[in-house]
Each structure stands twice: as structure tokens, then as C-alpha cells.
Design an enzyme around this catalytic site. Structure first.
Site, PDB file in Angstrom:
ATOM      1  N   GLY A 216       0.824  -1.201   0.000  1.00 54.02           N
ATOM      2  CA  GLY A 216       0.000   0.000   0.000  1.00 54.02           C
ATOM      3  C   GLY A 216       0.854   1.246   0.000  1.00 54.02           C
TER       4      GLY A 216
ATOM      5  N   ALA B 295      11.658   3.095   5.695  1.00 56.91           N
ATOM      6  CA  ALA B 295      12.973   3.159   5.054  1.00 56.91           C
ATOM      7  C   ALA B 295      12.960   2.715   3.593  1.00 56.91           C
ATOM      8  CB  ALA B 295      13.961   2.291   5.832  1.00 56.91           C
TER       9      ALA B 295
ATOM     10  N   ARG C 169      12.285  15.226  -0.105  1.00 56.02           N
ATOM     11  CA  ARG C 169      11.593  15.326  -1.396  1.00 56.02           C
ATOM     12  C   ARG C 169      10.624  14.150  -1.527  1.00 56.02           C
ATOM     13  NH1 ARG C 169      14.563  13.708  -6.846  1.00 56.02           N
ATOM     14  NH2 ARG C 169      13.056  14.421  -8.403  1.00 56.02           N
TER      15      ARG C 169
ATOM     16  N   ASN D 247       6.164  10.852  -5.062  1.00 56.89           N
ATOM     17  CA  ASN D 247       4.863  10.940  -5.718  1.00 56.89           C
ATOM     18  C   ASN D 247       3.882  11.568  -4.735  1.00 56.89           C
ATOM     19  OD1 ASN D 247       2.175  10.387  -6.541  1.00 56.89           O
ATOM     20  ND2 ASN D 247       2.845   8.633  -7.756  1.00 56.89           N
TER      21      ASN D 247
ATOM     22  N   GLU E 130       5.321   6.406   8.547  1.00 57.78           N
ATOM     23  CA  GLU E 130       4.911   6.387   9.948  1.00 57.78           C
ATOM     24  C   GLU E 130       4.726   7.753  10.577  1.00 57.78           C
ATOM     25  OE1 GLU E 130       7.006   2.618  11.736  1.00 57.78           O
ATOM     26  OE2 GLU E 130       7.945   3.196   9.876  1.00 57.78           O
TER      27      GLU E 130
END
Lengths: 131, 750
Positions: free
Chosen positions: B477, B518, B638, B641, B715
């Protein structure tokens, strides 16, 4: 159960199993055009009735407007609850009424999304009901 | 060439997911598949005296009954895998392998697996197994437990010590003009992804030896491959783990290995491929949980709000067979400039299921305690909560003294204040109303460590003009298929539709377990490097080809542009990738990359930051608390998406909302059995709970983390939200609630 018959015998695995208790909505299908929980429906109870699953929603390559809107608004992440969300949403918008965000919140609260794409689900349904 | 990276593109796996065609672990059509059902312990402590399986074995369709009596002997789990300490105090997972003895350590522990030709027959036969126990009284509460320890590190990480003292917090607290000591408690919570755990195991003979294929709900296919091989005494190459789609994980599906081990053993015993799908109620016993915590926060400050000392002491628990320790001081250790800093973690072993990471492990509930304590201190000092934080702004990491790789938290506070209208509120508690409801505003700082791990990738260019990039990472996801395709397309200078990205298979180039926010920082650079390497290989081919327009050119005089290799000095001289391959009569050219973080990790402290502002409505008659509005601003580097990132962040926010207002698993105080074990009793946020959410990000690339400048975002949304809501409830009502979740009974009790 209809859910197990779909998944295990017919290999129509688009309908998802999340709880087997009618609590998450991932197994939502249409029976005679109405939204229904396939985990609480015995397969034999559906004898002679028209069942539509997520696999039957698109027309060939052409997605249903609700499916299109879910992609456009990113109304999912992991995608597991998504077929159930879309089946519930398509049943909701088929009467072509324009529902407010508050009405959509209430109507769709039986379909849990643990990724919590809820804000985007509202946007997708609002767009689909205009289509 | 239009850059794909950073664009808000639709998910590339969107069509598969909205048509039901994405294949999850329980959905592989394996020939001759048998079904399994589990018999679980009904007691929390003791041993199995007798297991009567006669009726089950005689039931129609039953193929095998696996129990401690006939289970294959398993080797112990490895001590460490991929640098992560597995066993012992502070370790990640269970030390005990399933069905190797008669001991019972928690209610719901699997005791037998029944395999039959259909699911219904397996379930029925499982109901016929009779278990007799030698029962002992379980230990179930933090207060009364007899086994306690002080684990040294979190999962063996030398940079994450669990017992730390910097300066002299005790003396500094005693001398501080303003002192505050508060206890915060949080409940056990469960990940509850909508897709339950599932495994299909198939044994075959390959090349004269045994070969095991597992379709498993795993966000660590490489890790699981190693665990299975070690446990079953097989070479690693004889195990393959496949998982192209995961139906949500949130910390589960990574570190507890009994489910796939049970399935593999059952399949071996039955002599057929076996599917084991766990039921929702089992998700409260075998899938991991966030442990309950009891945290004491002590703050010492000057009258003008400068922190002089911070002590954060946690009591938490694991199971009898796990040393996993919720690392509650992860935020306290780094967030504020405080000269005297101490924290400790005391671990108790209870007869409850094993814990594991859950979204924002340590940060979500530990950060909640710290940021609530800061709010209490601000009230004590009559300071604006944001102002108190600014007065203690850390310009470097207070524990290690290292500079931040990139930190723009001040901008987050400023923007967040503007979005929610912070300065327009009446700062006095219990002063704002809308109709019958009290209204409150609250804020909290959020953070998340910006980890990066070693990873490998492979890039292949085909003679038909398509490309493939692969790495054994996971799609849960997080948008992995989408963002790594975007990054790869840019790396290869190809349009998005000509590039595929494959993941979720232990046979692919190695990648770590997807966790700790990560994945982007880890896999992105590996994919880019593999793309560069394959283009280098292609350049060398072209240079050698007498007919190529690039013949004899220097390698560094050539660049990739729009699917062509061209001379940097004269882009008209060049040709497309496929032409070079065709001339060489090659169907493809491939290259791998193996990348890891470098010296920068020693020089800088890598974190993301953010500020969360909320408005709540409280109905004092019913005790119900509703989150009305949330505005949060994040400094996360950055974004690859913005569309998928926005979803991921609001998903984290909503999970933080759940932990704050409703999520709580209760175990019976005498029997240790889960009382809450379904989705009607375990409340997760629904659409009706969704507030008006505005999330923004600064979009400032991290100059040190990697060439992509991207830190993780999985998170950080979950962290910060709980304290912001709790502090808003204080502002609305004047009541300090210090126990999660903030259910109506606690508000009404006062």
C-alpha cells in the site's frame, strides 16, 4: 458461505475475506443489484439470484465510473478492502441521487479501510455520482 | 524527457486493485491444494497433558493432524538476521519454535493444525480435537509480574541503547525551578490489516533435493526465506518466498514466523500443498501487537521555559518467549535541546501473545507521552505550547551531538499555526463552545527517524525497447510499484509505460524487510544505480560496434536521453537502446547494483519532522470526543509521488486517531484470553470518524540521505497525532487525560 464458494470453488478471488463476521465489508458483492455481505450469506440462499462480484463490474477494458474515480482519487493503498468498497459504492450511486459528504460517510462506514484512504473514498464517490 | 519522479501520478497497480485482479497470498491457484485449520490453546499458562486427535483424524476429508507429537524437529531461529537481533532481551521476535514441546505461554497459542481437503472439513475436524491441560495461574499485569529485565539495546542496534543517561538528569531535576512528573499509560493495540495472515506452502523435489515454495503475507521475503531455511535445515536456495501484494501490514507480517512454519510443517506431513488462512480472531494472538506501556515523564525547566532535565522511564511487556521492547524514548532522546537527558526501559514478561513493531514503534505512544508532558509544562509556565517548543528547539541531536542532515521544523510550526488558525483561538482551557459541545485546539511536534539500509537491484533492457527493474522489496500500500517505476523510468530515460518494476519475490535481488519508513530511501538509490549500470553496459556495447554512430566515443561523452544513447556534445549523434542490442544480436542487457548508506550516517543525524495541529469537539454529556479538523505540516525531504504520499500520510494520521480515541485490546485479567477479538469490538477508524484533514509538506530535499533527497513517510503521520488530540481535549475541557485510548468513560470519570 457464498464468500468461500466464490474464492475457493469458483476462484473468483476479487471478493475479499477480512473477518467472516460481516464487520469489515471486504466481502461486499451485489445480489440482485443490492449490496450484500457474502461472508454472511450461504451459497444455497443465492440459488437463482444474480450475483455480481468485482470481476463483473468493468465492461472489458472499460472501467466502471466508480473504479475510474477510485484510481483517479487514490482511494486505496494496499487494495485489499477496495473491491468491497467499490461494490458498496456502486450500489450506493446507482440510484443517481447526489449525496452529501455526510451522507456518504454514514452510508460507507460499514466498509473498513485500515490504510484509511477514507478522505479519498469520499472524493471518489462524489465524482462518480456526478458521472 | 519529462521527469516522472516527484509527479502525482496514479498508482500503476491501480487497475489491478480496483478490478480484483491483484493477487494476495491466499489467492494463488495451486493444484491439489489442501486447507488447514488451527487448534489454539484456551489457557494462558501451563502445558498440554493430552491431545486427543482420534475423532479429528477419522473425520471426513482429513489428511493430517500436526501437533507437538508428530511435528518435524525445527532448528532454533538464527540469533541475528540482516543485522537485526532476533533473540533475547530487546530482540525482535519469539525465541521458541512452534509445536516443539508441550509448553503453553499464552491463550491462543497454536497447538495443532488440521489439514483436510476443504476448508469446511478442516474447520469441523479442528473442532473435534480435545486438549487436556496442566494449568498454572498466568501472570498478566505489569504491576505483579515476577520476570523483569532492563534490555540493553533495541533489536541489537548499537545506536539504539535503551538505558541511557546524558549529563545528570537526577540532580538537574532536583535543582530545577519548575518540575513536573507525570505518568502516562497506553493500551495494547493491534495492527488489524484487513487482509489476515495467510500462507500457502508447497514442497517439491527439485534437482534431487527438497524445495519449498511459500506464498506468504510477508513484508520481509528475504528474511523469511532465511528463517525458513534455518528452521527447516535447508539451504537458502531451496526456499522461495513470493508475495507481490500485501493487504496492509502496519508493523505486522514481518517478524513473527510461527504461521509460515506451521503451514510448511503441515504441508510436509500431509504430502500436499496446504493453505493456512488465519481468522480475524487469530489476529489477536499470532499476528503481533503493540504492548501496553506505563511511562513516567519528568521534566525540569527554568521559569522562562528552558528544559534543564528530561527523564523518561518506561515499563512495558513482551510475552514469555519474546524480548521485544517498545522503544518509548525514541522521541525524548532527540527532540529537544536538553543538557541532562535520561531514559530507561523495563521489560516484563507476561503470559500474553508476543508484541512486535506497530506503526511508529516507540514514537507513537512514547512521543504521545513526551508531547503531552510538554503541553502540561506550557500550561504550568503560562506559555504558548508552540513557544515552549521553540525555546527548546534542538539545533543538533542532543544525545549524540551530531548535526541534523536537514531540519526545517520551525517552518512546519509556522505553517501549521496559520492553517488551523492557532492565534485566533482563545488559549484559556474550557473557553470555547460550538452549540452544546466544548471545542479545543491542540498541537504536538512529530518526527520520524530517516533510516536507509543496504539493498540490491537489477535493471534489464530488452531488444524490443522495454525495460525491467527488480528488487525483493514489497508493495503493502506504500506505492512501491508506482514510485520505483517512476524512479527507474527516469534512471533509464524511458517513458513510464516502457518500464516495469518487479518486487515481492525472494529470488529477486536482495532487499530488506519493508519497515521503519525506510523503503524509499533504501530501494530508490539501488534502482537508480542498477539503471546507471545497465546504461554503462549498453554504452560499452555501442562504443565497440563499428556501425554505431557512437563507435569509438569516450564512455563519459555519452548520455542517455529519451530512450537513446547520444553524444553529450551533439545529441543528433546517437541511436535508441534497441538498435544497439539488435546489432549485437542480444535479446537483452542486464546489470545489478548493490548500494548502501555511507559515511554520511556517521556525520549526520537523519530525521524527518513535522507539526500537527487539531481541533476537537467534546460532548460532555456522553463523553465522546470527535476530531473535527487536523492540519499538519511535514518536513520529510523530497516526495517521489505527492499523490500516493498524501494517502500514506493521511493513513498514518488516521491510525494515530484510532490509537488515541478508540483502539484497545483487552485480555481477561484472570484467564488471559482476548476479550476483544473482532472488528466490532476492536474499533478502528471508519469513514464516519474521518475529520477534515489538511496535510502539507515543505518539499525540501535532504541533501545527505541519497541522491533522491527522499526520507520515508510511512509512519510520521501516526506520530504526533495522539498528543495533538489529547492536548486539544485538555484545551476543550480543562481535563488532563493520561491514558490511551481516550474513551468516554475516562472523560466522564474526570
Amino acid at each position: 458461505m457464498l464468500l468461500d464458494a466464490l474464492r475457493e470453488q469458483l476462484h473468483l478471488t476479487g471478493t475479499k475475506k477480512g473477518c467472516d463476521h460481516g464487520q469489515c465489508g471486504a466481502c461486499t458483492v451485489h445480489i440482485d443489484g443490492q449490496s450484500a455481505l457474502s461472508c454472511l450469506t450461504l451459497a444455497v440462499m443465492s440459488e437463482g439470484r444474480a450475483i455480481t462480484t468485482i470481476e463483473g463490474l468493468a465492461r472489458g477494458e472499460e472501467l466502471h465510473p466508480v473504479q475510474e474515480a477510485f484510481v483517479k482519487h487514490d482511494a486505496f493503498q494496499c487494495g485489499y478492502c477496495t473491491p468491497g468498497q467499490i461494490m458498496a459504492a456502486t450500489a450506493l450511486v446507482q440510484d443517481r441521487q447526489q449525496r452529501s459528504a455526510a451522507e456518504i460517510r454514514e452510508a460507507m462506514s460499514g466498509n473498513l479501510c485500515r490504510c484509511a484512504a477514507y478522505a479519498n473514498i469520499i472524493a471518489a464517490i462524489q465524482e462518480a455520482q456526478r458521472a | 524527457m519529462v521527469e516522472n519522479t516527484g509527479k502525482p501520478l496514479d498508482r500503476v497497480d491501480g487497475r489491478l486493485k480496483v478490478t480484483g485482479a491483484a493477487r494476495y497470498s491466499a489467492e494463488w491457484d495451486v493444484p491439489n491444494l489442501a486447507h488447514a485449520a488451527v487448534v489454539s490453546s484456551t489457557v494462558a499458562r501451563g502445558s498440554v497433558r493430552a491431545l486427543d486427535t482420534a475423532a479429528a483424524r477419522a473425520a471426513p476429508g482429513v489428511l493430517a493432524v500436526l501437533s507437538h507429537e508428530n511435528a518435524p524437529r525445527l532448528q532454533p531461529l538464527p540469533e541475528k538476521v540482516g543485522g537485526t537481533l532476533f533473540r533475547g532481551e530487546g530482540g525482535m521476535t519469539e525465541t521458541r519454535q512452534p509445536l516443539q514441546d508441550t509448553a503453553v505461554h499464552y491463550a491462543g497459542q497454536p497447538l495443532a493444525v488440521v489439514v483436510a481437503d476443504t476448508l469446511e472439513r478442516a474447520r469441523h475436524a479442528a473442532s473435534l480435537v480435545r486438549v487436556t491441560y496442566a494449568e498454572q495461574p498466568p501472570e498478566l499485569t505489569l504491576k505483579s509480574v515476577s520476570q523483569r529485565s532492563l534490555p540493553e539495546t533495541f533489536v541489537g542496534n548499537k545506536d539504539e541503547k535503551l538505558q541511557v543517561t546524558v549529563g545528570d538528569p537526577k540532580a538537574a531535576l532536583a535543582a530545577a525551578p519548575v518540575r513536573l512528573e507525570r505518568v502516562y499509560e497506553s493500551a495494547i493495540t493491534h495492527h488489524n490489516p484487513i487482509e489476515p495472515l495467510a500462507t500457502i506452502a508447497r514442497w517439491e523435489q527439485r534437482n534431487g533435493g527438497e524445495f519449498l515454495t511459500l506464498y506468504d503475507t510477508s513484508r520481509g521475503v528475504e528474511n523469511l526465506q532465511e528463517v525458513m531455511a534455518t528452521s527447516l535445515g535447508l539451504p537458502k536456495e531451496s526456499v522461495q518466498v513470493i508475495c507481490p501484494f500485501i493487504g496492509g501490514a502496519f508493523g505486522a507480517k514481518g517478524w513473527l514466523f510461527a504461521p509460515p512454519l506451521l503451514t510448511a510443517m503441515a504441508a510436509r506431513l500431509a504430502g500436499r500443498p496446504v493453505k493456512l488462512e488465519w481468522r480475524r480472531q487469530d489476529m489477536f494472538s499470532v499476528a503481533g501487537q503493540r504492548a501496553a506501556t506505563h511511562q513516567t515523564l519528568s521534566l525540569g525547566a527554568s521559569r522562562d521555559g528552558k528544559l534543564l532535565a528530561l527523564q523518561h522511564d518506561t515499563q512495558t511487556h513482551a510475552s514469555i518467549m519474546s524480548g521485544y521492547t517498545e522503544p518509548c524514548a525514541r522521541v525524548s532522546r532527540m527532540l529537544y535541546a536538553v543538557p541532562n537527558l535520561g531514559f530507561s526501559h523495563q521489560l516484563a514478561h507476561l503470559h500474553l501473545p508476543s508484541p512486535c513493531p506497530m506503526r511508529g514503534p516507540g514514537e507513537t505512544v512514547g512521543g504521545w507521552a513526551l508531547e503531552c508532558a510538554m503541553d502540561e509544562l506550557a500550561a504550568e509556565l503560562s506559555l504558548d505550547p508552540v513557544e515552549l517548543r521553540l525555546r527548546n528547539y534542538a539545533d543538533k541531536n542532543p544525545e549524540t551531538g551530531k548535526p541534523w542532515s536537514s531540519k526545517h521544523l520551525r517552518e512546519c510550526y509556522e505553517r501549521g499555526k496559520a492553517l488551523i488558525g492557532w492565534d485566533q483561538r482563545n488559549p484559556k482551557p474550557r473557553a470555547m463552545r460550538e452549540g452544546n459541545q466544548l471545542v479545543g485546539y491542540g498541537m504536538a511536534t512529530t518526527m520520524y527517524p530517516a533510516a536507509r539500509r543496504p539493498a540490491e537491484a537489477r535493471a534489464t533492457l530488452f531488444a524490443d525497447g522495454r525495460a525491467l527493474v527488480q528488487s525483493a522489496t514489497h508493495e503493502l500500500g506504500n506505492g512501491a510499484y508506482t514510485i520505483f517505476r517512476q524512479i527507474s523510468a527516469d534512471g533509464l530515460a524511458l517513458p513510464l509505460e516502457r518500464v516495469r518494476f518487479e518486487l515481492g519475490d525472494s529470488a529477486l535481488p536482495a532487499a530488506p524487510t519493508s519497515g521503519g519508513s525506510a523503503t524509499t530511501a533504501t530501494i530508490g538509490p539501488a534502482a537508480l544505480e542498477a539503471c546507471r549500470n545497465v546504461l554503462t553496459a549498453l554504452k560499452r556495447l555501442a562504443i565497440q560496434q563499428a556501425q554505431s554512430p557512437l563507435h569509438g566515443a569516450a564512455e563519459d561523452a555519452i548520455e542517455a536521453r529519451d530512450g537513446r544513447l547520444v553524444l553529450k556534445a551533439d545529441a543528433s549523434r546517437g541511436e535508441d537502446y534497441a538498435a544497439i542490442l539488435r546489432r549485437a544480436k542480444l535479446p537483452l542487457v542486464a546489470a545489478t547494483a548493490s548500494v548502501k548508506p555511507g559515511e554520511e550516517r556517521e556525520q549526520y543525524s537523519f530525521y524527518s519532522f513535522g507539526a500537527v495541529f487539531v481541533k476537537v469537539r467534546v460532548d460532555e454529556a456522553s463523553g465522546s470526543i470527535r476530531l473535527a479538523r487536523l492540519c499538519a505540516v511535514y518536513d520529510v525531504g523530497r516526495l517521489m509521488n505527492p499523490k500516493t504520499a498524501h494517502s500514506q500520510i493521511i493513513g498514518g494520521v488516521m491510525m494515530g486517531l484510532g490509537a488515541t480515541l478508540m483502539e484497545e485490546t483487552q485480555y481477561d485479567a484472570r484467564t488471559g484470553r482476548a476479550v476483544v477479538r473482532n472488528l466490532a469490538d476492536y474499533h478502528v477508524p471508519s469513514l464516519a470518524d474521518t475529520p477534515d484533514i489538511t496535510v502539507e509538506w515543505l518539499g525540501i530535499p535532504d541533501p545527505h540521505i541519497s541522491e533522491l533527497g527522499a526520507r520515508g513517510i510511512g509512519e510520521i503521520g501516526c506520530v504526533g497525532t495522539p498528543a495533538a488530540i489529547t492536548n486539544a481535549v485538555y484545551h476543550a475541557t480543562g481535563q488532563r487525560l493520561r491514558s490511551l485510548p481516550l474513551t468516554p468513560d475516562k472523560l466522564l470519570r474526570g
